[in-house]
Design an enzyme around this catalytic site. Structure first.
Site, short mmCIF file in Angstrom:
data_model
loop_
_atom_site.label_atom_id
_atom_site.label_comp_id
_atom_site.label_asym_id
_atom_site.label_seq_id
_atom_site.Cartn_x
_atom_site.Cartn_y
_atom_site.Cartn_z
N HIS A 1 -33.27 4.41 35.45
CA HIS A 1 -32.64 3.24 34.92
C HIS A 1 -31.91 2.28 35.90
CE1 HIS A 1 -33.38 6.35 31.86
NE2 HIS A 1 -33.66 5.36 31.15
N HIS B 1 -26.65 22.04 -0.87
CA HIS B 1 -25.80 22.32 -0.37
C HIS B 1 -26.04 23.91 0.25
CE1 HIS B 1 -23.75 18.98 -1.90
NE2 HIS B 1 -22.32 19.40 -1.33
N HIS C 1 -34.67 -2.01 32.33
CA HIS C 1 -33.85 -0.95 31.60
C HIS C 1 -34.06 0.13 32.15
CE1 HIS C 1 -32.41 1.92 28.75
NE2 HIS C 1 -33.62 2.37 28.65
N GLU D 1 -18.95 14.41 10.57
CA GLU D 1 -19.52 15.68 11.12
C GLU D 1 -19.75 15.85 12.67
OE1 GLU D 1 -20.49 14.98 8.09
OE2 GLU D 1 -19.53 16.47 6.74
C1 TPP Z 1 -29.70 9.22 20.83
C2 TPP Z 1 -30.49 8.77 21.86
N1 TPP Z 1 -31.49 7.96 21.45
C3 TPP Z 1 -32.36 7.30 22.20
C4 TPP Z 1 -32.34 7.37 23.45
C5 TPP Z 1 -33.11 6.73 24.38
N2 TPP Z 1 -32.62 5.62 24.94
C6 TPP Z 1 -32.03 5.68 26.41
S1 TPP Z 1 -31.21 4.24 26.67
C7 TPP Z 1 -31.81 3.53 25.19
C8 TPP Z 1 -31.31 2.23 24.83
C9 TPP Z 1 -31.01 1.33 25.70
O1 TPP Z 1 -30.16 0.37 25.38
P1 TPP Z 1 -28.87 0.14 26.01
O2 TPP Z 1 -28.05 1.24 25.55
O3 TPP Z 1 -28.24 -1.33 25.64
O4 TPP Z 1 -28.83 0.21 27.66
P2 TPP Z 1 -29.35 -0.74 28.70
O5 TPP Z 1 -30.89 -1.08 28.27
O6 TPP Z 1 -28.52 -1.80 28.30
O7 TPP Z 1 -29.23 -0.25 29.76
C10 TPP Z 1 -32.58 4.42 24.56
C11 TPP Z 1 -33.12 4.31 23.12
C12 TPP Z 1 -31.30 8.27 24.07
N3 TPP Z 1 -30.95 8.52 25.26
N4 TPP Z 1 -30.49 8.74 23.18
#
Ligand code: TPP
Ligand code: MG
Length: 707
Positions: free
Chosen positions: A31, A470, A261, A408
């Site tokens: 990334h 529960h 990204h 939680e």
């Molecule tokens: C709990 C979780 N869900 C999904 C992902 C997969 N994932 C990695 S980054 C991302 C979203 C990226 O958006 P952002 O946080 O704005 O990062 P940017 O693109 O700006 O680097 C996702 C869905 C993850 N790492 N963790």
């Protein structure tokens, strides 16, 4: 000191960017976009604020930095290399490769300077809240020795996650003023613009949580970023700084697009981007000497901070030898000698719910294990986790009993953060069913090898009247499936005291205690055998009488251990020499050597019955081909505990009957679950039965216990 000009700042920031770009390109995976956009804020934190010692990465007095947006890992690895941690350029070149110290997402314990394992979005922020809580509590216990800040970089995805909202809400309530969060507000996420799915004003939301909030409109304006961090440090609330950035900054064709990204820029775009920065496009992993000098000031500065702190410790030790030694013991994670002396032994026959025995253990350990620090998610009255006589941890007083509220998932992440900090053995608590709500954090505690204790009460349908919503049924299997999590289901009060001892003694991973709401009899033999037996995961609670070779082994956990003991009486009466094995922790039993396991479960004794009031999944392993599994493969029901056990066939009679048929008729495999007529009586859907015939009331002939 290098005189740092704006040009040099820019060069240093672009060095972070280009290393990140090159790391991702070399791996052909990763990334690049977030590191490119967030490099300036990271640069400001790491060169102007962070008090750390790259040559002493475990120095207890260091500020903590958590990259919650773990996907931006190359940002962190670049900073670690540049500031002089034991992370080389070759380590950056082997980003995401087998055996490297620069895995896809940051893993604590693997790379020096990585404070938390992040990547599952939102977790890092919860960890940081835990770090800040730990700092406040430890500085209260050891004034003068602890005084540091926690810096975090979060992304859009982090702040969309529920766990982040839970953690931030609690952090605001607790006024964790030394927590400073920089938000990489780039308006882009994986699928595209954040506006597709998100329209709230994030700083306003954090205002409402009781945070100080600021906005920096230009993410390349490092003076504005610096000023905002200054202001954050002077506010007694936690701070959120929303820094408007551009994902993929500088990339002519990918900036401000999700294309930056999660994929390498590609060779052509890498060249164009380096040219846009004014860099030589032919050089990779290039670190200009001037830029390196700026970052590497962290090394002598860190040495200085480290020495200064050691002097403070020495001066402090002059007047408070005991306290200084205690501090060092705490951060080294060693227990006081005799820490377990206060644990109770219960007399046979005493009726105690294991949650109450757990309360006794917490109380007994509170004085001798001052590092125990935790609480419940609004269930302290049910989980019985408070240390009596101690104050709550609040904004006003850093007491010992944490009040997580009904949060939680954040609770799990915060407990992990307290463990990351060091100096504590954190525990958290809720109903076992709601371990599902915190599973993301539990998994990470296991992955990162964190010493966290989960106190999960109301551990089966035995919780009774609250009913199936529960009542955990599938949870034992689901939790046993998590590698490195010790799941312990003690069978009486003595086993519970032993389980607490093993939980406190463990290093390198979490321990979950599954405890009953209902009373259980203290069983003969646990007073002397449980302490060692539970630690080893399984043991012979009671052997076939007269030293006979067992003709049958009953294996049980938790509240069903008493059924095994009672059934063994009946079976012995029938002339079947019966051994009862208590198997409270599969993971530690598995780790015992073959000789011990064979002593407890002799391979020659193939007639076996397991009894556990949860899904049968997994028990095949212990009962083998000729054994039978008495489990519960459907959801529970709302009724008093005794009634439920009776109707679902968890009675000594049925267990004895299954045992008899295993020995005499060769009955084996999963014994059909009894539903006591419950599901037939339900309006609407019925669970699928093992026979694949939904809704058939199988109480009766097909069930050995009712034949
Ligand atoms: C709990 C979780 N869900 C999904 C992902 C997969 N994932 C990695 S980054 C991302 C979203 C990226 O958006 P952002 O946080 O704005 O990062 P940017 O693109 O700006 O680097 C996702 C869905 C993850 N790492 N963790
Ligand atoms: Mg984003």
């Amino acid at each position: 000191m290098t005189a740092v000009t704006p040009d040099l700042d820019r060069l240093a920031i672009d060095t972070i960017r280009t290393l990140s770009i090159d790391g991702v390109q070399a791996a052909n995976s990763g990334h690049p976009g977030a590191p490119m956009g967030a490099a300036p804020m990271a640069y400001v934190v790491w060169t102007r604020f962070l008090r750390h010692a790259p040559t002493h990465p475990d120095w207890p007095g260091r500020d903590r930095f958590v990259l919650s947006a773990g996907h931006a890992s190359m940002l962190l690895y670049s900073l670690l290399h540049l500031t002089g941690y034991d992370v080389s350029l070759d380590d950056l070149r082997s980003f995401r490769q087998w055996g490297s110290r620069t895995p896809g997402h940051p893993e604590s314990g693997l790379t020096p300077g990585v404070e938390a394992t992040t990547g599952p979005l939102g977790q890092g922020l919860a960890n940081a809240v835990g770090l800040a809580i730990a700092e406040r509590r430890l500085s209260h216990e050891f004034e003068h020795l602890v005084d540091h800040r926690t810096f975090v970089i979060v992304s859009d995805g982090d702040l969309q996650e529920g766990i982040a909202s839970e953690a931030a809400s609690l952090a605001g309530h607790l006024r964790l003023g030394k927590l400073i969060v920089l938000y990489d507000d780039n308006g882009i996420q994986l699928d595209g613009p954040t506006a597709m799915a998100w329209s709230e004003d994030v700083p306003k939301r954090f205002d409402a949580y009781g945070w100080q909030t600021q906005r920096v409109p230009d993410g390349n304006d490092i003076d504005a970023i610096e000023a905002s961090i200054e202001a954050a440090l002077h506010d007694d609330r936690p701070s959120l700084i929303a820094v408007r950035t551009h994902i993929g900054y500088g990339s002519p064709n990918k900036q401000d697009s999700q294309k930056a990204h999660g994929a390498p820029l590609g060779p052509d775009e890498v060249r164009l981007t380096k040219e846009a920065y004014g860099w030589d496009p032919d050089r990779t992993f290039y670190v200009p000497a001037d830029a390196l000098a700026v970052f590497r000031e962290a090394v002598p500065e860190g040495e200085r901070l480290f020495e200064e702190w050691n002097e403070r410790l020495a001066t402090f030790a002059d007047g408070h030898v005991d306290l200084a030694e205690e501090f060092l013991r705490r951060v080294a994670g060693e227990l006081r000698p005799g820490w377990d002396a206060g644990l109770k032994t219960y007399e046979t026959g005493t009726e105690v719910a294991t949650r109450n025995a757990s309360q006794d253990a917490i109380q007994a350990l509170a004085g001798s294990v001052p590092e125990l620090f935790g609480g419940a998610a609004d269930l302290s009255e049910s989980n019985l986790t408070d240390v009596k006589g101690e104050a709550n941890f609040s904004a006003e007083a850093p007491g010992r009993n944490l009040r997580f509220g009904v949060r939680e998932h954040a609770m799990g992440g915060i407990a992990n953060g307290i463990a990351y900090h060091g100096g504590f053995i954190p525990y958290d608590a809720t109903f076992l069913t709601f371990s599902d709500y915190m599973r993301g954090a539990v998994r990470l505690s296991a992955l990162a090898g964190l010493h966290v204790i989960h106190v999960w009460t109301h551990d089966s349908v035995g919780l009774g009247e609250d009913g199936p919503t529960h009542q955990p049924v599938e949870h034992y299997a689901a939790l046993r499936a998590i590698p490195n999590l010790w799941f312990v289901r003690p069978g009486d009060a003595n086993e519970t005291a032993a389980a607490w001892a093993m939980a406190v003694e463990r290093r390198g991973g979490p321990v979950a205690l599954a405890l009953t709401r209902q009373k259980l009899p203290t069983l003969p033999g646990t007073d002397t055998k449980a302490r060692e037996g539970v630690r080893r995961g399984g043991y012979v609670l009671r052997d076939a009488s007269g030293g006979a070779t067992p003709g049958l082994i009953l294996i049980a956990t938790g509240s069903e251990l008493q059924l095994a003991v009672a059934a063994a009486d009946a079976l012995e009466g029938d002339g079947i020499p019966t051994r009862v094995v208590s198997l409270p922790c599969w993971e530690t039993f598995d780790a015992e050597d073959q000789a011990y396991r064979d002593e407890v479960l002799p391979p020659a004794v193939r007639k076996r019955v397991s009894i556990e009031i949860g899904v049968s999944l997994g028990w095949e392993r212990w009962v083998g081909d000729e054994g039978a599994i008495v489990g519960l493969d459907h959801f529970g029901a709302s009724a008093p505990a005794g009634t439920i056990f009776e109707h679902f066939g968890f009675t000594p009679d049925r267990v004895a009957d299954v045992g008899r048929r295993v020995v005499r008729e060769g009955l084996h495999g999963r014994i059909p679950t009894v539903d006591g007529g419950h599901f037939a009586a339900m309006a609407g859907g019925h669970p699928t039965t093992p026979e694949g015939d939904p809704g058939v009331d199988r109480t009766g002939s097909s069930d050995p216990g009712h034949s």
